[in-house]
Design a protein around this motif. Structure first.
Motif, PDB file in Angstrom:
ATOM      1  N   ASN A 176     -60.403 -40.621 -25.388  1.00  0.00           N
ATOM      2  CA  ASN A 176     -59.963 -40.678 -23.991  1.00  0.00           C
ATOM      3  C   ASN A 176     -59.194 -41.965 -23.696  1.00  0.00           C
ATOM      4  O   ASN A 176     -58.171 -41.940 -23.006  1.00  0.00           O
ATOM      5  CB  ASN A 176     -61.171 -40.548 -23.053  1.00  0.00           C
ATOM      6  N   THR A 177     -59.670 -43.076 -24.219  1.00  0.00           N
ATOM      7  CA  THR A 177     -59.030 -44.359 -23.943  1.00  0.00           C
ATOM      8  C   THR A 177     -57.619 -44.433 -24.523  1.00  0.00           C
ATOM      9  O   THR A 177     -56.701 -44.937 -23.874  1.00  0.00           O
ATOM     10  CB  THR A 177     -59.888 -45.519 -24.496  1.00  0.00           C
ATOM     11  N   ILE A 178     -57.450 -43.910 -25.740  1.00  0.00           N
ATOM     12  CA  ILE A 178     -56.119 -44.009 -26.366  1.00  0.00           C
ATOM     13  C   ILE A 178     -55.241 -42.790 -26.082  1.00  0.00           C
ATOM     14  O   ILE A 178     -54.133 -42.694 -26.580  1.00  0.00           O
ATOM     15  CB  ILE A 178     -56.210 -44.269 -27.890  1.00  0.00           C
ATOM     16  N   SER A 179     -55.746 -41.879 -25.250  1.00  0.00           N
ATOM     17  CA  SER A 179     -55.005 -40.652 -24.902  1.00  0.00           C
ATOM     18  C   SER A 179     -54.640 -39.836 -26.143  1.00  0.00           C
ATOM     19  O   SER A 179     -53.501 -39.399 -26.304  1.00  0.00           O
ATOM     20  CB  SER A 179     -53.749 -40.981 -24.085  1.00  0.00           C
ATOM     21  N   MET A 180     -55.632 -39.634 -27.006  1.00  0.00           N
ATOM     22  CA  MET A 180     -55.408 -38.863 -28.224  1.00  0.00           C
ATOM     23  C   MET A 180     -55.135 -37.403 -27.857  1.00  0.00           C
ATOM     24  O   MET A 180     -55.914 -36.774 -27.155  1.00  0.00           O
ATOM     25  CB  MET A 180     -56.624 -38.953 -29.143  1.00  0.00           C
ATOM     26  N   ARG A 181     -54.006 -36.919 -28.311  1.00  0.00           N
ATOM     27  CA  ARG A 181     -53.576 -35.566 -27.981  1.00  0.00           C
ATOM     28  C   ARG A 181     -53.986 -34.591 -29.085  1.00  0.00           C
ATOM     29  O   ARG A 181     -53.752 -34.848 -30.256  1.00  0.00           O
ATOM     30  CB  ARG A 181     -52.053 -35.563 -27.821  1.00  0.00           C
ATOM     31  N   PRO A 182     -54.595 -33.442 -28.716  1.00  0.00           N
ATOM     32  CA  PRO A 182     -54.932 -32.455 -29.744  1.00  0.00           C
ATOM     33  C   PRO A 182     -53.665 -31.838 -30.346  1.00  0.00           C
ATOM     34  O   PRO A 182     -52.676 -31.630 -29.647  1.00  0.00           O
ATOM     35  CB  PRO A 182     -55.718 -31.380 -28.990  1.00  0.00           C
ATOM     36  N   ASN A 183     -53.720 -31.544 -31.623  1.00  0.00           N
ATOM     37  CA  ASN A 183     -52.619 -30.827 -32.282  1.00  0.00           C
ATOM     38  C   ASN A 183     -52.500 -29.434 -31.679  1.00  0.00           C
ATOM     39  O   ASN A 183     -53.517 -28.782 -31.404  1.00  0.00           O
ATOM     40  CB  ASN A 183     -52.898 -30.665 -33.775  1.00  0.00           C
ATOM     41  N   ASP A 184     -51.281 -28.962 -31.523  1.00  0.00           N
ATOM     42  CA  ASP A 184     -51.071 -27.607 -31.010  1.00  0.00           C
ATOM     43  C   ASP A 184     -51.764 -26.565 -31.882  1.00  0.00           C
ATOM     44  O   ASP A 184     -52.258 -25.552 -31.372  1.00  0.00           O
ATOM     45  CB  ASP A 184     -49.573 -27.290 -30.939  1.00  0.00           C
ATOM     46  N   GLU A 185     -51.826 -26.801 -33.186  1.00  0.00           N
ATOM     47  CA  GLU A 185     -52.424 -25.836 -34.112  1.00  0.00           C
ATOM     48  C   GLU A 185     -53.868 -25.498 -33.754  1.00  0.00           C
ATOM     49  O   GLU A 185     -54.319 -24.370 -33.945  1.00  0.00           O
ATOM     50  CB  GLU A 185     -52.393 -26.381 -35.553  1.00  0.00           C
ATOM     51  N   PHE A 186     -54.608 -26.477 -33.235  1.00  0.00           N
ATOM     52  CA  PHE A 186     -56.020 -26.251 -32.933  1.00  0.00           C
ATOM     53  C   PHE A 186     -56.243 -25.194 -31.856  1.00  0.00           C
ATOM     54  O   PHE A 186     -57.256 -24.501 -31.865  1.00  0.00           O
ATOM     55  CB  PHE A 186     -56.689 -27.550 -32.481  1.00  0.00           C
ATOM     56  N   PHE A 187     -55.318 -25.070 -30.918  1.00  0.00           N
ATOM     57  CA  PHE A 187     -55.529 -24.180 -29.787  1.00  0.00           C
ATOM     58  C   PHE A 187     -55.662 -22.713 -30.204  1.00  0.00           C
ATOM     59  O   PHE A 187     -56.351 -21.942 -29.545  1.00  0.00           O
ATOM     60  CB  PHE A 187     -54.413 -24.338 -28.759  1.00  0.00           C
ATOM     61  N   LEU A 188     -54.993 -22.336 -31.284  1.00  0.00           N
ATOM     62  CA  LEU A 188     -55.000 -20.938 -31.694  1.00  0.00           C
ATOM     63  C   LEU A 188     -55.972 -20.631 -32.833  1.00  0.00           C
ATOM     64  O   LEU A 188     -56.316 -19.466 -33.040  1.00  0.00           O
ATOM     65  CB  LEU A 188     -53.584 -20.515 -32.136  1.00  0.00           C
ATOM     66  N   MET A 189     -56.432 -21.624 -33.537  1.00  0.00           N
ATOM     67  CA  MET A 189     -57.275 -21.400 -34.712  1.00  0.00           C
ATOM     68  C   MET A 189     -58.570 -20.665 -34.363  1.00  0.00           C
ATOM     69  O   MET A 189     -59.253 -21.012 -33.410  1.00  0.00           O
ATOM     70  CB  MET A 189     -57.619 -22.745 -35.371  1.00  0.00           C
ATOM     71  N   GLY A 190     -58.864 -19.644 -35.169  1.00  0.00           N
ATOM     72  CA  GLY A 190     -60.129 -18.923 -35.048  1.00  0.00           C
ATOM     73  C   GLY A 190     -60.252 -18.030 -33.838  1.00  0.00           C
ATOM     74  O   GLY A 190     -61.331 -17.505 -33.565  1.00  0.00           O
ATOM     75  N   ARG A 191     -59.169 -17.800 -33.122  1.00  0.00           N
ATOM     76  CA  ARG A 191     -59.267 -16.958 -31.919  1.00  0.00           C
ATOM     77  C   ARG A 191     -59.142 -15.472 -32.239  1.00  0.00           C
ATOM     78  O   ARG A 191     -59.698 -14.634 -31.543  1.00  0.00           O
ATOM     79  CB  ARG A 191     -58.221 -17.363 -30.889  1.00  0.00           C
ATOM     80  N   VAL A 192     -58.398 -15.154 -33.283  1.00  0.00           N
ATOM     81  CA  VAL A 192     -58.229 -13.753 -33.683  1.00  0.00           C
ATOM     82  C   VAL A 192     -58.815 -13.624 -35.085  1.00  0.00           C
ATOM     83  O   VAL A 192     -58.383 -14.334 -35.992  1.00  0.00           O
ATOM     84  CB  VAL A 192     -56.748 -13.341 -33.667  1.00  0.00           C
ATOM     85  N   PRO A 193     -59.803 -12.735 -35.259  1.00  0.00           N
ATOM     86  CA  PRO A 193     -60.376 -12.589 -36.595  1.00  0.00           C
ATOM     87  C   PRO A 193     -59.308 -12.237 -37.628  1.00  0.00           C
ATOM     88  O   PRO A 193     -58.352 -11.517 -37.318  1.00  0.00           O
ATOM     89  CB  PRO A 193     -61.376 -11.435 -36.431  1.00  0.00           C
TER      90      PRO A 193
END
Length: 196
Positions: A176-193
């Motif tokens: 939170n302090t360094i404003s670490m941004r999640p990789n876009d790839e993480f948002f879709l991983m594991g959502r569709v079997p």
């Protein structure tokens, strides 16, 4: 027209070639396995000694054998990171949780309200303990350990739950302090079997 990429940290992110050999090797191994470099590795490389200490403790907690499954370890991270409002860890570890548990909905459920998540009573008891460590560790007492034992957790498992919660409390606050941004790839991983 696409917008320019947002920075992944408010601090400088070192070039891979400028990093010490052991850190560069670790990052390349992760890239080989995942297909991308999670931003946590790049952002924390800003301070090599702290990078090494962080990942040594991370690995000691998250890669060990014990009474907690890999999915349960990730579930603790997601629930407590949500309580700490850490976008990076909720998104990144939510992706890993979905993959380990093979449940596309579980990470969002746990992050928003684990009490209403499709998880068994054992995992709910584990998260009760983790959230108490996260929000009110000074109140932990014998009754909390007894509640875990009723679900088959040992006192060593309780230590692991508390240690994971505490470690990711540090991680959440730094992200939170360094404003670490999640990789876009993480948002879709594991959502569709796979296979669908």
């Amino acid at each position: 027209m696409t917008s320019p990429a947002l920075p992944i940290s408010r601090y400088p992110v070192p070039e891979l070639k400028a990093l010490p050999e052991d850190i560069r090797r670790r990052i390349l191994e992760v890239q080989e396995k995942a297909g991308f470099v999670p931003n946590v590795f790049l952002t924390l490389a800003h301070r090599p000694d702290e990078f090494r200490a962080f990942f040594a403790y991370h690995d000691a907690l998250m890669l060990k054998d014990g009474g907690l499954t890999k999915g349960e370890r990730e579930m603790i991270v997601v629930a407590t990171s949500a309580a700490n409002q850490c976008l990076y860890c909720v998104v990144a570890h939510g992706a890993i949780l979905r993959i380990y548990e093979k449940k596309p909905l579980v990470a969002d459920q746990v992050a928003v309200n684990y009490l209403k998540a499709d998880i068994p009573p054992r995992q709910r008891a584990m998260l009760d303990f983790a959230l108490k460590v996260c929000k009110a560790s000074h109140e932990i007492g014998d009754a909390d350990f007894a509640a875990l034992r009723e679900h088959g957790f040992s006192d060593e498992d309780a230590w692991d739950i508390a240690a994971i919660t505490a470690f990711f409390g540090l991680s959440n606050r730094m992200a939170n302090t360094i404003s670490m941004r999640p990789n876009d790839e993480f948002f879709l991983m594991g959502r569709v079997p796979k296979g669908k």
